[in-house]
Design a protein around this motif. Structure first.
Motif, PDB file in Angstrom:
ATOM      1  N   PRO A   1       6.160  11.582   6.990  1.00 51.13           N
ATOM      2  CA  PRO A   1       5.404  10.629   7.726  1.00 51.13           C
ATOM      3  C   PRO A   1       4.108   9.514   7.028  1.00 51.13           C
ATOM      4  O   PRO A   1       3.915   8.768   7.147  1.00 51.13           O
ATOM      5  N   SER A   2       3.764  10.533   6.203  1.00 52.95           N
ATOM      6  CA  SER A   2       2.271   9.887   5.324  1.00 52.95           C
ATOM      7  C   SER A   2       3.035   8.914   4.477  1.00 52.95           C
ATOM      8  O   SER A   2       2.440   7.791   4.536  1.00 52.95           O
ATOM      9  N   ALA A   3       4.013   8.942   3.764  1.00 49.07           N
ATOM     10  CA  ALA A   3       4.488   7.968   3.036  1.00 49.07           C
ATOM     11  C   ALA A   3       4.960   6.535   3.861  1.00 49.07           C
ATOM     12  O   ALA A   3       4.635   5.454   3.638  1.00 49.07           O
ATOM     13  N   ILE A   4       5.332   6.939   4.984  1.00 46.76           N
ATOM     14  CA  ILE A   4       6.183   5.894   5.650  1.00 46.76           C
ATOM     15  C   ILE A   4       4.844   4.994   6.347  1.00 46.76           C
ATOM     16  O   ILE A   4       4.771   3.889   6.392  1.00 46.76           O
ATOM     17  N   ILE A   5       3.760   5.901   6.847  1.00 42.56           N
ATOM     18  CA  ILE A   5       2.620   5.252   7.317  1.00 42.56           C
ATOM     19  C   ILE A   5       1.865   4.559   6.411  1.00 42.56           C
ATOM     20  O   ILE A   5       1.464   3.232   6.436  1.00 42.56           O
ATOM     21  N   TYR A   6       1.860   5.037   5.005  1.00 42.56           N
ATOM     22  CA  TYR A   6       1.392   4.329   4.104  1.00 42.56           C
ATOM     23  C   TYR A   6       1.967   2.752   3.882  1.00 42.56           C
ATOM     24  O   TYR A   6       1.156   1.882   3.564  1.00 42.56           O
ATOM     25  N   GLY A   7       3.137   2.867   3.900  1.00 46.67           N
ATOM     26  CA  GLY A   7       3.872   1.699   3.765  1.00 46.67           C
ATOM     27  C   GLY A   7       3.688   0.426   4.748  1.00 46.67           C
ATOM     28  O   GLY A   7       3.552  -0.752   4.359  1.00 46.67           O
ATOM     29  N   LYS A   8       3.366   1.222   5.870  1.00 45.82           N
ATOM     30  CA  LYS A   8       3.242  -0.047   7.140  1.00 45.82           C
ATOM     31  C   LYS A   8       1.655  -0.404   7.014  1.00 45.82           C
ATOM     32  O   LYS A   8       1.286  -1.522   7.308  1.00 45.82           O
ATOM     33  N   LEU A   9       0.859   0.482   6.763  1.00 52.46           N
ATOM     34  CA  LEU A   9      -0.604   0.334   6.383  1.00 52.46           C
ATOM     35  C   LEU A   9      -0.890  -1.011   5.259  1.00 52.46           C
ATOM     36  O   LEU A   9      -1.791  -1.649   5.376  1.00 52.46           O
ATOM     37  N   ALA A  10       0.002  -0.640   4.258  1.00 56.41           N
ATOM     38  CA  ALA A  10      -0.126  -1.702   3.084  1.00 56.41           C
ATOM     39  C   ALA A  10       0.223  -3.102   3.514  1.00 56.41           C
ATOM     40  O   ALA A  10      -0.389  -3.899   2.982  1.00 56.41           O
ATOM     41  N   GLY A  11       1.152  -3.163   4.614  1.00 59.78           N
ATOM     42  CA  GLY A  11       1.276  -4.461   5.058  1.00 59.78           C
ATOM     43  C   GLY A  11       0.076  -4.897   5.968  1.00 59.78           C
ATOM     44  O   GLY A  11       0.035  -6.390   5.928  1.00 59.78           O
ATOM     45  N   ARG A  12      -0.584  -4.140   6.252  1.00 58.66           N
ATOM     46  CA  ARG A  12      -1.504  -4.682   7.205  1.00 58.66           C
ATOM     47  C   ARG A  12      -2.906  -4.944   6.505  1.00 58.66           C
ATOM     48  O   ARG A  12      -3.803  -5.937   6.795  1.00 58.66           O
ATOM     49  N   VAL A  13      -3.058  -3.816   5.751  1.00 54.40           N
ATOM     50  CA  VAL A  13      -4.502  -3.901   5.178  1.00 54.40           C
ATOM     51  C   VAL A  13      -4.571  -4.185   3.713  1.00 54.40           C
ATOM     52  O   VAL A  13      -5.604  -4.438   3.038  1.00 54.40           O
ATOM     53  N   GLY A  14      -3.377  -4.322   2.790  1.00 57.19           N
ATOM     54  CA  GLY A  14      -3.250  -4.509   1.572  1.00 57.19           C
ATOM     55  C   GLY A  14      -2.805  -3.417   0.872  1.00 57.19           C
ATOM     56  O   GLY A  14      -3.368  -2.335   1.157  1.00 57.19           O
ATOM     57  N   THR A  15      -1.793  -3.560   0.036  1.00 59.48           N
ATOM     58  CA  THR A  15      -1.433  -2.594  -1.097  1.00 59.48           C
ATOM     59  C   THR A  15      -2.384  -1.876  -1.857  1.00 59.48           C
ATOM     60  O   THR A  15      -2.524  -0.943  -2.049  1.00 59.48           O
ATOM     61  N   LEU A  16      -3.262  -2.731  -2.186  1.00 62.83           N
ATOM     62  CA  LEU A  16      -4.267  -2.249  -3.492  1.00 62.83           C
ATOM     63  C   LEU A  16      -5.192  -1.694  -2.747  1.00 62.83           C
ATOM     64  O   LEU A  16      -5.766  -0.315  -3.410  1.00 62.83           O
ATOM     65  N   ARG A  17      -5.551  -2.036  -1.400  1.00 59.14           N
ATOM     66  CA  ARG A  17      -6.613  -1.062  -0.747  1.00 59.14           C
ATOM     67  C   ARG A  17      -6.334   0.369  -0.281  1.00 59.14           C
ATOM     68  O   ARG A  17      -6.807   1.248  -0.692  1.00 59.14           O
ATOM     69  N   MET A  18      -5.087   0.364  -0.136  1.00 56.46           N
ATOM     70  CA  MET A  18      -4.376   1.751   0.243  1.00 56.46           C
ATOM     71  C   MET A  18      -4.282   2.540  -0.959  1.00 56.46           C
ATOM     72  O   MET A  18      -4.239   4.066  -0.999  1.00 56.46           O
ATOM     73  N   ILE A  19      -3.650   2.027  -2.137  1.00 55.55           N
ATOM     74  CA  ILE A  19      -3.807   2.751  -3.593  1.00 55.55           C
ATOM     75  C   ILE A  19      -5.181   3.305  -3.863  1.00 55.55           C
ATOM     76  O   ILE A  19      -5.515   4.464  -4.069  1.00 55.55           O
ATOM     77  N   ILE A  20      -6.307   2.575  -3.448  1.00 53.34           N
ATOM     78  CA  ILE A  20      -7.600   2.815  -3.668  1.00 53.34           C
ATOM     79  C   ILE A  20      -8.089   4.329  -2.939  1.00 53.34           C
ATOM     80  O   ILE A  20      -8.691   5.064  -3.297  1.00 53.34           O
ATOM     81  N   VAL A  21      -7.596   3.992  -1.613  1.00 48.54           N
ATOM     82  CA  VAL A  21      -7.824   5.305  -0.639  1.00 48.54           C
ATOM     83  C   VAL A  21      -7.272   6.526  -1.095  1.00 48.54           C
ATOM     84  O   VAL A  21      -7.851   7.643  -1.264  1.00 48.54           O
ATOM     85  N   ALA A  22      -6.009   6.321  -1.737  1.00 49.94           N
ATOM     86  CA  ALA A  22      -5.243   7.638  -2.197  1.00 49.94           C
ATOM     87  C   ALA A  22      -5.942   7.982  -3.434  1.00 49.94           C
ATOM     88  O   ALA A  22      -6.012   9.174  -3.457  1.00 49.94           O
ATOM     89  N   VAL A  23      -6.471   7.215  -4.241  1.00 46.81           N
ATOM     90  CA  VAL A  23      -7.049   7.744  -5.575  1.00 46.81           C
ATOM     91  C   VAL A  23      -8.305   8.301  -5.239  1.00 46.81           C
ATOM     92  O   VAL A  23      -8.550   9.591  -5.921  1.00 46.81           O
ATOM     93  N   ALA A  24      -9.177   7.710  -4.270  1.00 44.59           N
ATOM     94  CA  ALA A  24     -10.130   8.244  -3.823  1.00 44.59           C
ATOM     95  C   ALA A  24      -9.994   9.886  -3.183  1.00 44.59           C
ATOM     96  O   ALA A  24     -10.813  10.813  -3.801  1.00 44.59           O
ATOM     97  N   ALA A  25      -8.875   9.956  -2.497  1.00 46.05           N
ATOM     98  CA  ALA A  25      -8.497  11.208  -1.885  1.00 46.05           C
ATOM     99  C   ALA A  25      -8.243  12.181  -3.048  1.00 46.05           C
ATOM    100  O   ALA A  25      -8.455  13.517  -2.802  1.00 46.05           O
ATOM    101  N   TYR A  26      -7.699  11.808  -4.032  1.00 42.23           N
ATOM    102  CA  TYR A  26      -7.146  12.888  -5.104  1.00 42.23           C
ATOM    103  C   TYR A  26      -8.118  13.251  -5.901  1.00 42.23           C
ATOM    104  O   TYR A  26      -8.384  14.288  -6.441  1.00 42.23           O
ATOM    105  N   VAL A  27      -9.299  12.475  -5.837  1.00 40.19           N
ATOM    106  CA  VAL A  27     -10.663  12.940  -6.465  1.00 40.19           C
ATOM    107  C   VAL A  27     -11.098  14.058  -5.842  1.00 40.19           C
ATOM    108  O   VAL A  27     -11.487  15.269  -6.438  1.00 40.19           O
TER     109      VAL A  27
END
Length: 420
Positions: free
Chosen positions: A286-312
C-alpha cells in the motif's frame, strides 16, 4: 480513482511480481543459507563477504549497461537483451539449488544477480514504451507495489518448506532451502512470459542492415554514449538529479541488501529476520501505491525528498538502536513504508526527463549511478566493518551519503521553483 491498466501495462507490472520473488529470497533467505554453508567464519567476515559479493555484482552491471543499453536502443533490440539476461539469471537461479561449497555458491549467486539486475535495467527502460508520461508515476509505483505483495506468495511457500520440510518430508533444512530456488525460478518464469509475448518497442533508433551496417551501429553506439554524456552534463536538472540519485540510492540499496546479514551478525534469530522482512513486503504494497498517488498531488520530487529524509532516520535507527528482534521488526516496517516509493518515483521521474528513443542508453547511465552507488555503499560497509569488527559502524557510515543525496535533492527542488 483506481488506475485501469492497459494489457501491456499489466504485463509490464507482472514482471515486477516475478523478479521480486528472487529479490526477496536473496534478501531474506540467501544470506542465512550462505552463513549456514560457510561454517566457522566470524560474523564480521560473513557480513564483509556478503557485501563484497553485492559489490562485484553491482560493479559488473554498472560497467555493462551503458554499452549494452545503447545497442538495445536500436529498434527491436530491447526485448532481445532483456530476454538474454532474464534467462541467464533464471538458469543460474536453478543452479543455486545444486549442493556446493560457500565460495562456488557465492560465484553462482553473483552471476545470477548480474542476470537479474541487468534484466531489470532493460525492464526499467521499457517503461517509456508501455505507458505515457502522465501515467508513468502510477504505473511505476504499481510495479513495485504488486511486486512486493506478489513476491510473498512463493516466499511463504518457501518458508513453509524450510520450517516444515524436515518434519513433514524428512528433508534437512539445507535441502529444503535449495528447493526454494526451484520454486522461485518457476514463479519468475511464469510472470515473465506475458511480457515476452506482448512487448513491442515503440521508441528506438533506426539501425543499418548488413555487415557494414553492424559495424556502423557499433561505432554509432560509442558515439551515442559520448553524445549522451554531453547531453547529461549540459542538462542541469538531469545532472543534479543523477548526482543526487547516486548518493541517496546507495543508502536504499545497501539497507535492502544488507539487512538480513546485519541482523544475523547481531545475533537475531533467523526466523524473526525472515518473518520481519515478510512484513516489509506487505507494508510496502500500500505504501508504494500511496506514494504514486501523492506524487500526482504534491509532486514527484517532493515525495522523493520525503523518502530520502526518512531513510536517513532509518540508518540512524539501525546503527544506534537495533539490538533485538523487536527493533528489527520496527526497522522492517519503516523500510517497507519508504523503499518502494523512492525506487518507483526515481524511475518514473527520470523517465520523464529523458528522450524516449534513447531510453535504454539513458537508463544505462541511470544504472551506472545506481549501481556504482551500490558498489560504494556495500564496499563502505565491508571496509568499515572489517576494520572495526563492528557492523553497526559499517551501517552508520552510509548515512553521510544519504545526507549528501538529500542536500542535492533540495537544491534541485529550488532550481525548479526558480524556473517555475
Amino acid at each position: 480513482m483506481a488506475l485501469k491498466y492497459t494489457k501491456l501495462e499489466r504485463n509490464w507490472v507482472m514482471y515486477d511480481v516475478g523478479n521480486s520473488a528472487l529479490v526477496l529470497l536473496n534478501t531474506a533467505v540467501v544470506p542465512i543459507y550462505f552463513n549456514a554453508i560457510n561454517t566457522g567464519a566470524h560474523p564480521a567476515e560473513l557480513v564483509a563477504a556478503w557485501a563484497n559479493a553485492q559489490t562485484v555484482a553491482s560493479l559488473v552491471v554498472a560497467l555493462l549497461m551503458p554499452i549494452l543499453g545503447s545497442l538495445a536502443d536500436y529498434a527491436g533490440n530491447k526485448i532481445k537483451f532483456f530476454t538474454g539476461f532474464f534467462f541467464t539469471g533464471l538458469i543460474l537461479c536453478l543452479v543455486e539449488a545444486i549442493p556446493m561449497g560457500a565460495l562456488p555458491f557465492l560465484v553462482v549467486y553473483v552471476l545470477c544477480t548480474i542476470g537479474l539486475n541487468s534484466s531489470m535495467t532493460f525492464y526499467d527502460a521499457m517503461l517509456t514504451d508501455v505507458t505515457t508520461d502522465e501515467r508513468m508515476d502510477a504505473v511505476s509505483s504499481s510495479g513495485f507495489a504488486w511486486g512486493y505483495v506478489g513476491s510473498t506468495i512463493p516466499f511463504i511457500a518457501c518458508i513453509a518448506l524450510i520450517f516444515g520440510g524436515p518434519s513433514i518430508l524428512g528433508l534437512d533444512t539445507l535441502t529444503c532451502t535449495r528447493l526454494c530456488f526451484i520454486i522461485t525460478a518457476a514463479w519468475w518464469l511464469a510472470f515473465t512470459i506475458p511480457l515476452l509475448r506482448t512487448y513491442k518497442q515503440r521508441y528506438g533508433k533506426e539501425r543499418d542492415e548488413g555487415a557494414d551496417g553492424v559495424m556502423r551501429n557499433i561505432a554509432n553506439t560509442f558515439k551515442g554514449l559520448l553524445d549522451t554524456m554531453r547531453s547529461i552534463l549540459h542538462d542541469r536538472v538531469l545532472l543534479v538529479f543523477m548526482v543526487a540519485f547516486f548518493f541517496y540510492i546507495d543508502g536504499v540499496h545497501t539497507v535492502i541488501s544488507m539487512a538480513t546479514s546485519y541482523g544475523a551478525a547481531l545475533g537475531i534469530d533467523s526466523t524473526q529476520l525472515v518473518l520481519a522482512l515478510l512484513v516489509t513486503q506487505f507494508v510496502a504494497f500500500p505504501s508504494a501505491i500511496i506514494y504514486g498517488k501523492l506524487a500526482g498531488r504534491v509532486g514527484t520530487l517532493r515525495m522523493i525528498i520525503v523518502a530520502v529524509a526518512a531513510y536517513v532516520g532509518i540508518v540512524l535507527f539501525a546503527a544506534f538502536f537495533l539490538k533485538s528482534a523487536v527493533e528489527f521488526w520496527i526497522l522492517a516496517v519503516l523500510v517497507g513504508m519508504f523503499q518502494g516509493g523512492v525506487q518507483a518515483l526515481s524511475r518514473s521521474y527520470f523517465g520523464r526527463l529523458i528522450p524516449k528513443d534513447r531510453a535504454n542508453e539513458y537508463y544505462g547511465f541511470f544504472d551506472i549511478f545506481g549501481r556504482y552507488a551500490s558498489v560504494m555503499g556495500t564496499l563502505l560497509v565491508s571496509v568499515v566493518t572489517s576494520l572495526t569488527h563492528d557492523p553497526s559502524l559499517g551501517v552508520l557510515s552510509i548515512g553521510i551519503l544519504l545526507v549528501v543525496g538529500l542536500v542535492m535533492l533540495v537544491k534541485l527542488s529550488r532550481m525548479q521553483e526558480a524556473h517555475a
